[in-house]
Design a protein around this motif. Structure first.
Motif, PDB file in Angstrom:
ATOM      1  N   MET A  87      31.999  43.414  32.395  1.00  0.00           N
ATOM      2  CA  MET A  87      30.992  42.548  33.006  1.00  0.00           C
ATOM      3  C   MET A  87      30.214  43.356  34.041  1.00  0.00           C
ATOM      4  O   MET A  87      30.741  43.691  35.101  1.00  0.00           O
TER       5      MET A  87
ATOM      6  N   GLU B 144      32.125  37.046  23.110  1.00  0.00           N
ATOM      7  CA  GLU B 144      30.938  36.753  23.911  1.00  0.00           C
ATOM      8  C   GLU B 144      30.118  38.019  24.084  1.00  0.00           C
ATOM      9  O   GLU B 144      30.648  39.052  24.513  1.00  0.00           O
TER      10      GLU B 144
ATOM     11  N   TYR C  75      26.465  39.046  25.868  1.00  0.00           N
ATOM     12  CA  TYR C  75      25.337  38.617  26.693  1.00  0.00           C
ATOM     13  C   TYR C  75      24.515  39.841  27.099  1.00  0.00           C
ATOM     14  O   TYR C  75      24.962  40.661  27.914  1.00  0.00           O
TER      15      TYR C  75
ATOM     16  N   GLY D 250      34.637  40.420  25.587  1.00  0.00           N
ATOM     17  CA  GLY D 250      33.474  39.960  26.323  1.00  0.00           C
ATOM     18  C   GLY D 250      32.660  41.116  26.866  1.00  0.00           C
ATOM     19  O   GLY D 250      33.195  41.989  27.554  1.00  0.00           O
TER      20      GLY D 250
ATOM     21  N   GLU E 226      26.766  42.409  34.797  1.00  0.00           N
ATOM     22  CA  GLU E 226      25.545  41.632  34.908  1.00  0.00           C
ATOM     23  C   GLU E 226      24.927  41.684  36.306  1.00  0.00           C
ATOM     24  O   GLU E 226      25.607  41.904  37.309  1.00  0.00           O
TER      25      GLU E 226
ATOM     26  N   THR F 132      29.033  41.647  29.005  1.00  0.00           N
ATOM     27  CA  THR F 132      27.973  40.971  29.743  1.00  0.00           C
ATOM     28  C   THR F 132      27.141  42.002  30.491  1.00  0.00           C
ATOM     29  O   THR F 132      27.636  42.663  31.417  1.00  0.00           O
TER      30      THR F 132
ATOM     31  N   THR G  93      37.372  43.226  28.660  1.00  0.00           N
ATOM     32  CA  THR G  93      36.238  42.553  29.293  1.00  0.00           C
ATOM     33  C   THR G  93      35.421  43.561  30.086  1.00  0.00           C
ATOM     34  O   THR G  93      35.978  44.283  30.927  1.00  0.00           O
TER      35      THR G  93
END
Length: 1014
Positions: free
Chosen positions: A395, A441, A443, A417, A397, A419, A393
């Protein structure tokens, strides 16, 4: 002669002593054990089968006697699947020292008579369903060293009398429904090493006297309503290795010499409280720390370096007020670079500033999770981010990141994931992202990305969510990306510069819930294939240059809640089917060139729910819309709007009619092809769900709606409003390590595959709960007949009830064929072979027609080849074990997972279906297992191992009588031979699953064919 007389006298004396013993202590123990057995209502593993007159009670399984007095000193029946209540006669086992009934299904109250066991040292009733209050007179058992009552339904207060147990070393009361406060008397537990009272409803504070317990190693009180400050005396417990107060209401700051006072600390969890102030610099003095979780508090200041913590695996400082948004805020990351055990780092939702440190690329090869979102981090993502080969993962963002997405990100083969939303990242989307086939995922919205959407993303066949909105992406929508069938949660490409038509391949998104391609430059007509996306709830096509009429084929989108077609060049009439959409809450068709009469039913009857501005040729509708009245000419327009339509030639009309009929037939065929073969409706209106909706649908995740559970979560029955659809909701326990990965794995598997004999995932919910914690759940079709486990090993009070509610031979054979067909599909008919890894009866679910569906893909793995041959030198890096008894023997020595392993599990499952015995049956001892048990009986002694119910059913069924017992037995032998051949120890000797399907169909043909002739 005198010698003979002496021995005769001696034997008489011994007989008298023996008789006296049988009538006193020994007899009492035997009768007490029999009374214990009498209260057992279910013993599926036969744990108490040896408790009979043929053996002395000291030889009964689970019972152990002392050498001197032949009295029961130990009763250990843990994990035997026993059900019933605990007999009060247990209190008569006066020599008992150990009572272990953990991991069973005992219910009702814990008997007060336990207080008579004065010699008792260990009381373990963990993971049952005991109710009522904890008996206070347990305190009479002054020799108690262990009390483990975790995982029950106990209520009331923790008895203060427990504080008198001066020999107690572990007091484990977690996961019950206890109320009140932690007793002040606990300060007297001078020998205690472990106190665990988490996951209850306790209030008040931690008693100050707890800090006097110098032997205390573990203090765990999470998931309660405790408050106040941490008593300073706790910080003086130099022996403390675990300290968890997560999810309470504690406040205050930590002492500056925190780490110096707790040098032995290994696990420190302060998550979700109200702590404030700085994180002490001295925390590095606790050099044995492996877990630090300060998340979701109000800590402030600079994050100190976490130096000298070589065992650190998890560091969570997210959701605080750390940092000043300046350079230097991230300098603490340098101290983590050399930690080879570090796996997860959470630092989102703070005020951390400064440049993105290049040093992160040098983190451990075991590093799996980096969460840095919602900070003020600047700079670019390191070009060597691909070095983090285990990253699961990433992330980042809502920061201020610039630069480009490094191409090395394509090396992150385990990434699920990614992001990066709300940054200032530029350049193009690297095509190397297509190498990250594990992605679930992605994004990238709200950046300044340019160029086209790389078609290589279509390689990410596990992708459930793809959001690229609010960028400067251009070029056409490629059919490879727009037709990614795995997308089931969201596809958002809005607010870009995309051109060209919406490809007809959009119809492959049959499971998608949210589609937004608005505010681009798309042209052409709305493809009728969009009508295949029957799970769509939100459809945004506004702000484009779409033309033509609204296709009638969209009439199948009955799950729609929000439809926006505004600001296009659409013509023709408003389709009548839109008025029939019961779930439609908002419809915006404004600023087009639509004409004709407005409907008045459904959404059209609510002026606040529909917008039709800018369509000057519309008429009628409800009065609040203020449209003109429809004239007779306007009402006739749908049929013949111009004279040209009156002179269409017959051949042309015939061709058009033929085309329309053909299109409808093709559409109907495609719909039928996409429906599950079981007959379950593939067009059920279903909508995406929020945490709040799932909370309400399950009664607040009430235990009354709990229908199952596993390693990583619980399964609830839910009724979703407003259509009252019954579904099964699997809620993942994200506090358990590996749960998030299990969620990703199951998403990846179930969205990549579809078969009538696989459990169908309806949607996923990845959100926040009411406390702001991460929440992940999967929603499945509800299987009304439960699991195969419940049918093979039901809880009944009599043999007669078991026989009446059990499965007959044909039903069992049908289920075996269903499961084999599912495996055949997974192994040989997917784009990439899927290995289930955990096939067992509890993971086989039955619908209303008793059709079997294989579920629980939390351990599933994708293999690049359909068949994997194992050799002794193949080692696995997965650390996968499956379930004892069903896992292939080669997994136990570290071999890679393979389709052969699934075949082994299937073989054991098939033998269990026919014998009614589990692979861990208590009768299998001294090297005997289910495979050998059946193999030794074949072919002449099959009646000795088959489930007796099947033989009785064969004799009573008219169809079976016509076949004759010999033919039935011949079929049973054939089926068992299949199970034996599948469960051979050596993978190369196991039968191919495709051959299994064919053979079982042949056997069923014999049975069913004869029945038809009868």
């Amino acid at each position: 002669m005198s010698s003979c007389m002496f021995w005769l006298l001696f034997l008489q004396i011994m007989h008298l002593i023996s008789s006296s013993f049988s009538l006193s202590g020994g007899g009492t123990d035997r009768l007490s054990l029999l009374a214990f057995k009498a209260q057992i209502t279910d013993d599926p593993l036969g744990a108490l089968s040896s408790w009979n007159e043929s053996l002395h009670f000291c030889e009964w399984s689970g019972a152990k006697c002392g050498r001197r007095h032949q009295r029961v000193v130990e009763l250990d029946l843990h994990s035997c699947k026993l059900a019933g209540s605990l007999s009060p006669h247990i209190g008569n086992l006066s020599f008992l020292r150990i009572l272990d009934l953990s991991n069973n299904s005992f219910s009702q109250n814990i008997p007060q008579e336990l207080g008579r066991l004065l010699r008792l040292q260990q009381l373990n009733l963990e993971n049952n369903t005991f109710s009522g209050e904890i008996p206070a007179n347990i305190s009479n058992c002054s020799n108690l060293q262990l009390i483990d009552l975790q995982g029950n339904n106990l209520i009331g207060k923790i008895p203060a009398e427990l504080g008198s147990l001066l020999n107690l070393q572990a007091c484990l009361l977690a996961t019950n429904h206890l109320v009140g406060e932690i007793p002040l008397s606990f300060e007297n537990l001078s020998s205690v090493e472990i106190i665990g009272v988490g996951d209850n409803h306790l209030q008040g504070s931690i008693p100050y006297g707890i800090g006097k317990l110098k032997r205390l190693r573990k203090l765990s009180v999470p998931l309660n309503n405790l408050s106040g400050t941490i008593p300073p005396s706790i910080y003086n417990l130099s022996s403390l290795t675990l300290f968890s107060v997560a999810i309470n209401q504690f406040h205050g700051s930590l002492p500056s010499d925190f780490g110096q006072k707790l040098p032995s600390l290994e696990v420190l969890v302060f998550y979700a409280n109200r702590f404030n102030g700085p994180i002490p610099v001295t925390i590095s003095n606790a050099s044995t720390l492996s877990v630090i979780d300060f998340g979701n508090n109000s800590f402030t200041g600079i994050v100190p370096p976490f130096a000298n913590l070589p065992h650190l695996q998890y560091l969570g400082i997210d959701s605080n007020e750390l940092g000043n948004g300046e350079e230097g805020d991230l300098s603490f990351l340098k101290s983590l670079a050399n930690y080879t055990n570090l796996e997860e780092l959470g630092m989102s939702d703070n005020n951390l500033g400064g440049m993105f440190p290049e040093i992160i690329s040098n983190f451990s090869s075991q590093f799996t999770t980096l969460s840095m979102g919602r900070n003020q981090v600047r700079g670019s993502i390191p070009v060597d981010i691909g070095n983090l080969i285990s990253l699961d993962t990433l992330m980042l963002e809502t920061n201020q990141l610039t630069g480009v997405i490094p191409t090395s990100i394509g090396k992150l083969k385990n990434l699920h994931g990614l992001t990066l939303i709300e940054n200032k990242i530029s350049g193009s989307i690297p095509s190397s992202l297509g190498n990250v086939t594990s992605l679930v995922e992605l994004y990238l919205s709200a950046n300044i990305l340019q160029g086209g959407i790389p078609s290589s993303l279509a390689n990410c066949q596990n992708l459930m969510s793809l959001e690229l909105a609010q960028n400067n992406l251009s070029g056409p929508l490629t059919k490879e990306v727009i037709g990614m069938a795995s997308l089931s949660v969201s596809l958002d490409l809005s607010h870009n510069q995309l051109i060209g038509p919406l490809p007809s391949e959009v119809g492959r998104l049959v499971n998608l819930g949210y589609l937004d391609v608005s505010h681009n430059r798309l042209s052409g007509e709305i493809p009728g294939s969009l009508g295949s996306c029957i799970m769509l709830e939100y459809l945004h096509l506004e702000g484009n240059f779409l033309q033509g009429s609204i296709p009638e084929l969209l009439g199948s989108l009955r799950a729609l809640q929000y439809l926006n077609l505004s600001y296009n060049n659409l013509t023709g009439q408003i389709p009548r089917f839109l008025a029939d959409f019961q779930l439609l809450q908002r419809l915006d068709i404004s600023f087009n060139h639509l004409e004709g009469e407005m409907p008045t039913q459904g959404v059209f009857g609510n002026v606040s729910a529909v917008s039709v501005l800018g369509n000057d040729k519309l008429c009628g509708g409800i009065s609040q819309l203020n449209l003109s009245r429809c004239t007779s000419n306007e009402l006739r327009k749908p049929k013949f709007s111009t004279k040209l339509k009156l002179v269409i030639s017959i051949p042309c009309g015939f061709i058009i009619a033929l085309f329309l009929i053909s299109s409808l037939l093709i559409y109907s065929w495609r719909k039928t092809k996409n429906e599950p073969a079981s007959g379950a409706s593939w067009e059920v209106s279903f909508r995406r769900v929020t945490y709040e909706e799932l909370y309400q649908a399950t009664g607040g995740f009430s235990s009354s709606n709990l229908i199952g559970g596993g390693s990583f979560g619980s399964v609830y029955k839910a009724i979703l409003a407003p259509d009252e659809m019954i579904v099964a909701v699997k809620v993942f326990n994200l506090l358990r390590k590996g749960a998030s990965k299990s969620y990703m794995a199951e998403c990846a598997a179930l969205t990549n595959i579809r078969h009538r004999n696989l459990v169908k995932i309806l949607t996923a919910c990845s959100s926040l709960d009411f406390q702001g914690n991460d929440f992940k759940a999967l929603v499945y079709e509800f299987m009304v007949n439960g699991s195969l486990e419940e049918w093979l090993h039901p809880v009944h009070t009599s043999d007669e009830e078991r026989e009446q509610g059990n499965l007959n031979l044909i039903q069992r054979l049908n289920i075996a064929i269903d499961v084999a067909s599912a495996l055949d599909y997974l192994h040989y008919h997917c784009q990439m072979a899927v290995v289930h890894c955990d096939l067992k009866p509890s993971n086989v679910l039955l619908d209303g027609d008793m059709t079997a569906h294989v579920g629980d893909f939390g351990l599933a793995r994708f293999r690049p080849e359909a068949s994997v041959q194992l050799s002794s030198n193949q080692n696995s890096s997965i650390g996968l074990k499956g379930t004892v008894g069903y896992a292939a023997p080669e997994y136990g020595i570290g071999n890679e997972v393979s389709t052969c392993g699934d075949v082994y599990s299937y073989g054991i499952l098939l033998l269990e279906i026919l014998t009614g015995k589990t692979p861990t049956d208590g009768s299998f001892k001294e090297g005997l297992n289910l495979h050998k048990y059946v193999k030794m009986a074949l072919p002449d002694h099959v009646v000795e191992v088959v489930d007796p119910i099947l033989l009785r059913e064969a004799n009573s069924s008219d169809g079976m009588k016509h076949i004759g017992n010999d033919k039935v037995l011949e079929c049973l032998v054939s089926i068992m031979e299949v199970g034996v051949s599948c469960s051979e120890d050596l993978p190369r000797e196991r039968t191919n699953i495709s051959n299994v399907v064919a053979e079982l169909h042949r056997i069923r043909g014999i049975l069913m064919g004869t029945r038809r002739h009868g």
